[in-house]
Design a protein around this motif. Structure first.
Motif, short mmCIF file in Angstrom:
data_model
loop_
_atom_site.label_atom_id
_atom_site.label_comp_id
_atom_site.label_asym_id
_atom_site.label_seq_id
_atom_site.Cartn_x
_atom_site.Cartn_y
_atom_site.Cartn_z
N LEU A 1 -25.31 -18.89 -7.77
CA LEU A 1 -24.35 -18.05 -8.45
C LEU A 1 -23.88 -16.98 -7.48
O LEU A 1 -24.56 -16.65 -6.51
N LEU B 1 -21.36 -22.12 -7.38
CA LEU B 1 -20.69 -22.56 -8.60
C LEU B 1 -20.22 -21.30 -9.30
O LEU B 1 -21.04 -20.43 -9.65
N THR B 2 -18.92 -21.17 -9.52
CA THR B 2 -18.38 -19.88 -9.93
C THR B 2 -17.05 -20.03 -10.64
O THR B 2 -16.28 -20.97 -10.35
N VAL C 1 -13.36 -23.30 -13.10
CA VAL C 1 -14.67 -23.24 -12.46
C VAL C 1 -14.64 -24.11 -11.21
O VAL C 1 -14.18 -25.25 -11.26
N ARG D 1 -16.79 -25.57 -7.71
CA ARG D 1 -18.01 -25.75 -6.91
C ARG D 1 -17.56 -25.82 -5.46
O ARG D 1 -16.85 -26.76 -5.07
N PRO E 1 -16.10 -27.68 -17.92
CA PRO E 1 -17.27 -27.41 -18.76
C PRO E 1 -17.54 -28.56 -19.73
O PRO E 1 -16.62 -29.20 -20.25
N TYR F 1 -29.32 -30.81 -18.33
CA TYR F 1 -28.12 -30.00 -18.15
C TYR F 1 -28.31 -28.82 -17.19
O TYR F 1 -27.41 -28.00 -17.03
N ASN G 1 -28.18 -26.44 -14.15
CA ASN G 1 -27.17 -26.25 -13.09
C ASN G 1 -25.82 -26.83 -13.45
O ASN G 1 -24.97 -27.01 -12.56
N GLN G 2 -25.58 -27.14 -14.73
CA GLN G 2 -24.27 -27.63 -15.15
C GLN G 2 -23.50 -26.54 -15.91
O GLN G 2 -24.09 -25.61 -16.44
N VAL G 3 -22.19 -26.71 -15.93
CA VAL G 3 -21.32 -25.76 -16.63
C VAL G 3 -21.12 -26.24 -18.06
O VAL G 3 -20.68 -27.38 -18.28
N MET H 1 -23.06 -21.34 -16.65
CA MET H 1 -23.94 -22.27 -15.96
C MET H 1 -25.35 -22.14 -16.52
O MET H 1 -25.88 -21.03 -16.63
N ARG I 1 -29.16 -22.20 -16.16
CA ARG I 1 -30.18 -22.05 -15.11
C ARG I 1 -31.53 -21.96 -15.82
O ARG I 1 -31.85 -20.94 -16.42
#
Length: 220
Positions: A38, A54-55, A98, A100, A121, A136, A138-140, A205, A207
Protein backbone atom coordinates in the motif's frame (compact mmCIF):
# COMPACT_ATOMS: atom_id res chain seq x y z
CA UNK A 1 -25.30 7.46 37.18
CA UNK A 2 -26.12 6.55 33.59
CA UNK A 3 -26.13 2.83 32.70
CA UNK A 4 -25.16 1.89 29.14
CA UNK A 5 -26.97 -0.96 27.35
CA UNK A 6 -24.96 -4.18 27.23
CA UNK A 7 -24.96 -4.30 23.41
CA UNK A 8 -23.46 -0.80 23.21
CA UNK A 9 -20.69 -1.73 25.65
CA UNK A 10 -19.86 -4.78 23.51
CA UNK A 11 -19.70 -2.74 20.27
CA UNK A 12 -17.57 -0.03 21.85
CA UNK A 13 -15.22 -2.67 23.23
CA UNK A 14 -14.94 -4.26 19.79
CA UNK A 15 -14.21 -0.96 18.08
CA UNK A 16 -11.61 0.11 20.61
CA UNK A 17 -10.00 -3.30 20.36
CA UNK A 18 -9.89 -3.04 16.56
CA UNK A 19 -8.34 0.41 16.78
CA UNK A 20 -5.75 -0.26 19.47
CA UNK A 21 -4.68 -3.90 19.31
CA UNK A 22 -4.59 -4.67 15.58
CA UNK A 23 -1.39 -6.57 14.76
CA UNK A 24 1.37 -4.55 13.16
CA UNK A 25 2.04 -5.14 9.48
CA UNK A 26 5.14 -7.23 8.76
CA UNK A 27 8.32 -5.32 7.88
CA UNK A 28 8.72 -4.59 4.19
CA UNK A 29 11.77 -5.98 2.43
CA UNK A 30 13.02 -4.03 -0.57
CA UNK A 31 13.60 -5.43 -4.03
CA UNK A 32 10.75 -7.94 -3.90
CA UNK A 33 8.56 -7.02 -6.90
CA UNK A 34 5.98 -9.73 -6.14
CA UNK A 35 5.18 -8.24 -2.74
CA UNK A 36 2.17 -5.92 -3.00
CA UNK A 37 2.42 -2.72 -0.96
CA UNK A 38 0.00 0.00 0.00
CA UNK A 39 1.17 3.53 -0.61
CA UNK A 40 1.57 4.37 3.07
CA UNK A 41 3.92 1.38 3.52
CA UNK A 42 6.74 2.92 1.48
CA UNK A 43 8.53 4.57 4.42
CA UNK A 44 11.85 2.85 4.88
CA UNK A 45 12.05 1.50 1.34
CA UNK A 46 15.48 2.23 -0.03
CA UNK A 47 16.14 4.25 -3.16
CA UNK A 48 16.23 2.26 -6.41
CA UNK A 49 14.17 -0.56 -4.89
CA UNK A 50 11.91 -2.50 -7.23
CA UNK A 51 8.42 -2.68 -5.71
CA UNK A 52 4.78 -3.31 -6.60
CA UNK A 53 2.08 -1.00 -5.24
CA UNK A 54 -1.69 -1.37 -5.39
CA UNK A 55 -3.36 2.00 -5.08
CA UNK A 56 -6.24 4.22 -6.20
CA UNK A 57 -5.18 6.74 -8.82
CA UNK A 58 -6.31 10.06 -10.25
CA UNK A 59 -5.73 10.05 -13.99
CA UNK A 60 -4.62 13.36 -15.44
CA UNK A 61 -1.93 15.03 -17.52
CA UNK A 62 1.04 15.28 -17.28
CA UNK A 63 1.13 12.93 -14.27
CA UNK A 64 -1.09 10.26 -12.80
CA UNK A 65 -1.41 10.72 -9.03
CA UNK A 66 -1.22 7.57 -6.92
CA UNK A 67 -2.93 8.14 -3.57
CA UNK A 68 -3.52 6.47 -0.23
CA UNK A 69 -7.25 7.09 -0.70
CA UNK A 70 -9.49 9.33 -2.76
CA UNK A 71 -12.79 11.11 -2.32
CA UNK A 72 -15.05 10.76 -5.33
CA UNK A 73 -16.87 13.66 -6.96
CA UNK A 74 -16.76 15.89 -10.01
CA UNK A 75 -13.15 16.63 -9.08
CA UNK A 76 -11.87 13.71 -6.97
CA UNK A 77 -9.63 14.65 -4.05
CA UNK A 78 -6.56 12.62 -3.06
CA UNK A 79 -5.62 11.91 0.55
CA UNK A 80 -1.96 11.80 1.62
CA UNK A 81 0.40 10.22 0.94
CA UNK A 82 0.55 10.67 -2.81
CA UNK A 83 3.09 9.74 -5.49
CA UNK A 84 3.21 10.78 -9.14
CA UNK A 85 4.06 8.67 -12.16
CA UNK A 86 4.22 9.82 -15.80
CA UNK A 87 0.79 9.84 -17.44
CA UNK A 88 0.08 6.82 -19.60
CA UNK A 89 -2.92 5.52 -21.56
CA UNK A 90 -5.20 3.44 -19.33
CA UNK A 91 -8.39 1.55 -20.13
CA UNK A 92 -10.39 3.61 -17.60
CA UNK A 93 -13.34 5.68 -18.78
CA UNK A 94 -13.51 8.10 -15.85
CA UNK A 95 -10.95 10.15 -13.93
CA UNK A 96 -10.06 7.58 -11.29
CA UNK A 97 -9.41 3.88 -10.83
CA UNK A 98 -7.22 1.31 -9.10
CA UNK A 99 -3.77 0.60 -10.49
CA UNK A 100 -1.21 -2.11 -9.80
CA UNK A 101 2.15 -0.58 -10.62
CA UNK A 102 5.46 -2.42 -10.66
CA UNK A 103 8.43 -0.14 -10.86
CA UNK A 104 11.52 1.41 -9.33
CA UNK A 105 11.17 3.79 -6.39
CA UNK A 106 13.80 6.40 -7.22
CA UNK A 107 13.03 8.53 -4.17
CA UNK A 108 10.17 9.33 -1.79
CA UNK A 109 8.53 11.40 -4.56
CA UNK A 110 9.71 9.73 -7.78
CA UNK A 111 8.40 6.36 -9.00
CA UNK A 112 9.46 4.96 -12.36
CA UNK A 113 6.85 2.45 -13.57
CA UNK A 114 7.82 -0.71 -15.41
CA UNK A 115 4.34 -2.24 -15.81
CA UNK A 116 0.93 -0.74 -15.03
CA UNK A 117 -2.27 -2.76 -14.76
CA UNK A 118 -5.82 -1.54 -14.21
CA UNK A 119 -7.55 -3.51 -11.43
CA UNK A 120 -11.35 -3.78 -11.31
CA UNK A 121 -12.85 -4.22 -7.82
CA UNK A 122 -14.57 -7.55 -7.16
CA UNK A 123 -18.05 -7.19 -5.66
CA UNK A 124 -18.61 -9.70 -2.86
CA UNK A 125 -20.82 -9.91 0.23
CA UNK A 126 -19.37 -10.02 3.73
CA UNK A 127 -20.63 -13.52 4.45
CA UNK A 128 -18.83 -15.02 1.48
CA UNK A 129 -15.71 -12.97 2.20
CA UNK A 130 -15.49 -14.16 5.80
CA UNK A 131 -15.47 -17.76 4.55
CA UNK A 132 -12.76 -17.11 1.95
CA UNK A 133 -10.36 -14.56 3.46
CA UNK A 134 -7.24 -16.28 2.17
CA UNK A 135 -8.68 -16.48 -1.36
CA UNK A 136 -9.29 -12.73 -1.53
CA UNK A 137 -6.18 -11.57 0.31
CA UNK A 138 -4.39 -8.67 -1.47
CA UNK A 139 -7.35 -8.23 -3.84
CA UNK A 140 -9.44 -5.13 -4.46
CA UNK A 141 -13.01 -5.58 -3.25
CA UNK A 142 -16.31 -3.71 -3.22
CA UNK A 143 -18.32 -4.44 -0.05
CA UNK A 144 -21.77 -3.30 1.09
CA UNK A 145 -22.70 -3.14 4.76
CA UNK A 146 -23.29 -0.95 7.77
CA UNK A 147 -20.26 1.02 8.92
CA UNK A 148 -19.90 1.38 12.71
CA UNK A 149 -17.47 4.20 13.48
CA UNK A 150 -15.96 5.34 16.77
CA UNK A 151 -13.17 7.88 16.34
CA UNK A 152 -10.82 6.15 13.88
CA UNK A 153 -11.87 2.59 14.78
CA UNK A 154 -14.38 1.07 12.37
CA UNK A 155 -16.22 -2.13 11.54
CA UNK A 156 -18.24 -3.01 8.45
CA UNK A 157 -21.14 -5.25 9.51
CA UNK A 158 -23.34 -7.32 7.23
CA UNK A 159 -26.62 -6.53 8.97
CA UNK A 160 -27.84 -4.54 11.97
CA UNK A 161 -31.17 -4.33 13.70
CA UNK A 162 -32.90 -1.60 15.66
CA UNK A 163 -30.51 0.94 17.16
CA UNK A 164 -27.56 -0.32 15.10
CA UNK A 165 -27.21 -3.60 16.99
CA UNK A 166 -25.49 -6.23 14.77
CA UNK A 167 -27.81 -9.14 14.15
CA UNK A 168 -26.91 -12.58 15.46
CA UNK A 169 -24.00 -14.14 13.54
CA UNK A 170 -23.72 -11.11 11.24
CA UNK A 171 -20.49 -11.22 9.21
CA UNK A 172 -18.12 -8.30 9.79
CA UNK A 173 -14.66 -7.06 8.95
CA UNK A 174 -12.27 -4.53 10.45
CA UNK A 175 -11.87 -1.36 8.41
CA UNK A 176 -8.50 0.42 8.20
CA UNK A 177 -7.48 3.76 6.69
CA UNK A 178 -11.07 4.98 6.66
CA UNK A 179 -11.07 8.42 4.93
CA UNK A 180 -12.83 10.17 7.82
CA UNK A 181 -12.89 13.51 5.96
CA UNK A 182 -15.17 12.05 3.29
CA UNK A 183 -18.66 13.60 3.48
CA UNK A 184 -20.21 10.13 3.19
CA UNK A 185 -18.38 9.11 6.37
CA UNK A 186 -18.94 12.38 8.19
CA UNK A 187 -22.66 12.23 7.46
CA UNK A 188 -23.41 8.71 8.67
CA UNK A 189 -27.10 9.13 9.51
CA UNK A 190 -27.39 7.35 12.87
CA UNK A 191 -25.78 7.82 16.28
CA UNK A 192 -25.81 5.84 19.52
CA UNK A 193 -23.62 7.24 22.27
CA UNK A 194 -20.29 8.08 20.62
CA UNK A 195 -20.77 5.54 17.81
CA UNK A 196 -22.05 6.66 14.41
CA UNK A 197 -23.34 4.17 11.88
CA UNK A 198 -25.08 3.82 8.54
CA UNK A 199 -25.14 1.89 5.30
CA UNK A 200 -22.23 2.45 2.96
CA UNK A 201 -20.17 0.81 0.21
CA UNK A 202 -16.40 0.49 0.64
CA UNK A 203 -13.81 -0.18 -2.05
CA UNK A 204 -10.37 -1.24 -0.90
CA UNK A 205 -7.67 -3.87 -0.62
CA UNK A 206 -8.05 -6.86 1.70
CA UNK A 207 -4.99 -7.37 3.88
CA UNK A 208 -5.36 -10.35 6.17
CA UNK A 209 -8.59 -9.76 8.11
CA UNK A 210 -8.85 -6.02 7.44
CA UNK A 211 -10.06 -3.92 4.53
CA UNK A 212 -7.79 -0.96 3.71
CA UNK A 213 -10.17 1.57 2.18
CA UNK A 214 -9.43 3.29 -1.14
CA UNK A 215 -12.72 5.16 -1.41
CA UNK A 216 -16.32 5.11 -0.16
CA UNK A 217 -19.56 5.10 -2.13
CA UNK A 218 -23.22 5.59 -1.27
CA UNK A 219 -25.10 2.31 -1.39
CA UNK A 220 -27.28 2.07 -4.54
Amino acid sequence: MRFWPLWLIVIIGSLVSCGSTAPALPPIAANQPNQILLLNELDGIGANSTITVLTPALLSQPNTILAAAIELGDQPIAYQPTLAIPAQTFAITNSYGVLRVNGVLKSSTEFEPITVKVVEPTSINLGELNQNLSVYNNQVLRLNGTLLLKDQAALLVEEVGSGGVPTANAAQITVEQIPSQSPLVQQLPNEQGNIRYGQITLVGMLRGKSLHVFWVEAQP
